[in-house]
Write an enzyme that holds these catalytic residues in place. Structure first.
Site, PDB file in Angstrom:
ATOM      1  N   GLY A  47     -11.674   2.468   4.387  1.00  0.00           N
ATOM      2  CA  GLY A  47     -10.770   1.645   3.600  1.00  0.00           C
ATOM      3  C   GLY A  47      -9.964   2.366   2.759  1.00  0.00           C
ATOM      4  N   HIS A  48      -9.028   1.564   1.900  1.00  0.00           N
ATOM      5  CA  HIS A  48      -8.001   2.407   1.053  1.00  0.00           C
ATOM      6  C   HIS A  48      -8.628   3.067  -0.132  1.00  0.00           C
ATOM      7  CE1 HIS A  48      -7.190  -1.897  -0.907  1.00  0.00           C
ATOM      8  NE2 HIS A  48      -8.499  -1.617  -0.902  1.00  0.00           N
ATOM      9  N   ASN A  49      -7.992   4.097  -0.580  1.00  0.00           N
ATOM     10  CA  ASN A  49      -8.672   5.024  -1.465  1.00  0.00           C
ATOM     11  C   ASN A  49      -9.924   5.415  -1.632  1.00  0.00           C
ATOM     12  OD1 ASN A  49      -6.517   2.340  -2.893  1.00  0.00           O
ATOM     13  ND2 ASN A  49      -6.264   4.592  -3.770  1.00  0.00           N
ATOM     14  N   GLN A  86       0.881  -1.117  -0.072  1.00  0.00           N
ATOM     15  CA  GLN A  86       0.067  -0.044   0.115  1.00  0.00           C
ATOM     16  C   GLN A  86       0.822   1.352   0.137  1.00  0.00           C
ATOM     17  OE1 GLN A  86      -3.774  -0.691   0.329  1.00  0.00           O
ATOM     18  NE2 GLN A  86      -2.695  -2.534  -0.460  1.00  0.00           N
TER      19      GLN A  86
END
Length: 348
Positions: free
Chosen positions: A243-245, A202
């Protein structure tokens, strides 16, 4: 915010500071702020919701901040406004101002040699600041805060005990991060193989805009490739997972225990209740309101109020149930249209 001490205002001074009309003894001094039913003659209270109108005859409050709609139903001292809740919040800020933290650098803090820490910042016991980090003017890092390498903390931000801001994250000015929140942990990225999972590094960041407030124990994951972005003025409650993004637009508010899966885009000025679950890779329109415990599995392209969740079932049965509900909705719409047409034709 440290323990708060009341700053004394008279009724007249408070009304002037709020730029609102008032009636009553301008020299009345408030000792505290209290709920409507328990407030005493030297305390301030407020009323906005009509369901509390019966309490007006029972309150002993010295004065009320009250809706302009209801001020004629109350004969006592009052400050009135079209938005009493917002005015009450401003009154609280005046009466209980946050005390500015005195600059200090604890000898028990561990600060990397190349970190840049403004002399006006307050760095308390056992804070750790990593290589290349930048701590701007007026920042307050309470005990046990961890600032990772390359992190930047904007001016006048306040991080409560135990907060972790991990590598590369950027916080705007005047952010408030409550205890044990984690900003910038790895997103949940794994590629399935025949024998297990390959971890996907990540490499994105988390970026918080100006005036963001994050509740205790909330987690915001760093992006996989692009960044996770939280817009200016966003307010996020305790125990929220982002969460990511994910991208969250300015001035959106999110209540506790909500979970937002990766790459979801939530618009500006949205209001999201507690325990809402978002599937990943969906888009939510500006100004959308979502009731607590709703399950959001698809795009919402038009602002409105949304609610609903179906208890878990075996997946094929669940899909049939949803399909049947959608067909029923279509049938009801057609029936309403037919009824309307019949009524129109009979009246001519």
């Amino acid at each position: 915010m440290s323990a708060l001490a009341l700053v004394q205002y008279t009724l007249g001074e408070l009304a002037a500071a709020l730029q609102l009309p008032f009636r009553g003894d301008a020299a009345l001094v408030f000792r505290a702020i209290a709920p409507l039913l328990t407030a005493q003659e030297d305390e301030l209270s407020f009323l906005q919701d009509a369901k509390y109108l019966p309490l007006l005859s029972q309150t002993h409050a010295g004065a009320l901040i009250i809706s302009s709609t209801y001020v004629e139903q109350y004969s006592g001292p009052a400050i009135w406004t079209d938005n009493p809740y917002a005015s009450f919040a401003r009154a609280m800020q005046l009466l209980y101002p946050e005390v500015a933290a005195a600059p200090w650098r604890s000898p028990d803090a561990r600060i990397a040699a190349d970190a840049q820490v403004d002399p006006s910042a307050r760095i308390e016991d056992f804070v750790q600041i990593g290589a290349g980090a930048k701590i701007h003017a007026g920042v307050w890092l309470e005990s046990g805060v961890v600032i990772g390498p390359g992190v930047e903390i904007g001016a006048n931000s306040h991080l409560y005990p135990g907060v972790k801001i991990l590598a590369g994250s950027i916080l705007g000015e005047q952010c408030i991060i409550h205890s044990n929140a984690v900003i910038g942990a790895d997103g949940f990225g794994f590629a399935q193989t025949g024998v297990g999972y390959e971890k996907i590094p990540q490499v994105g960041r988390v970026i918080l805009g100006t005036g963001v407030e994050i509740g205790a124990n909330t987690c915001i994951d760093r992006g996989a490739l692009a960044d996770t972005i939280i817009g200016a003025g966003v307010k996020i409650d305790n125990l929220v997972q982002i969460g990511h993004n994910v991208e969250i637009g300015a001035d959106t508010v999110i209540a506790g225990q909500t979970g937002i899966a990766g790459s979801t885009k939530i618009g500006r000025r949205c209001r999201i209740g507690g325990q809402v679950g978002f599937a990943g890779h969906i888009t939510i329109a500006d100004g959308t309101m979502i009731a607590g415990q709703s399950a959001i599995t698809h795009d919402i392209r038009q602002a409105g109020v949304y609610s609903g969740v179906i208890p878990a079932q075996e997946v094929r049965r669940w899909r049939r149930t949803v399909a049947q509900l959608n067909r029923l909705d279509g049938i009801l719409r057609r029936l309403r249209g037919t009824t309307g047409n019949t009524s129109d034709s009979s009246s001519t």
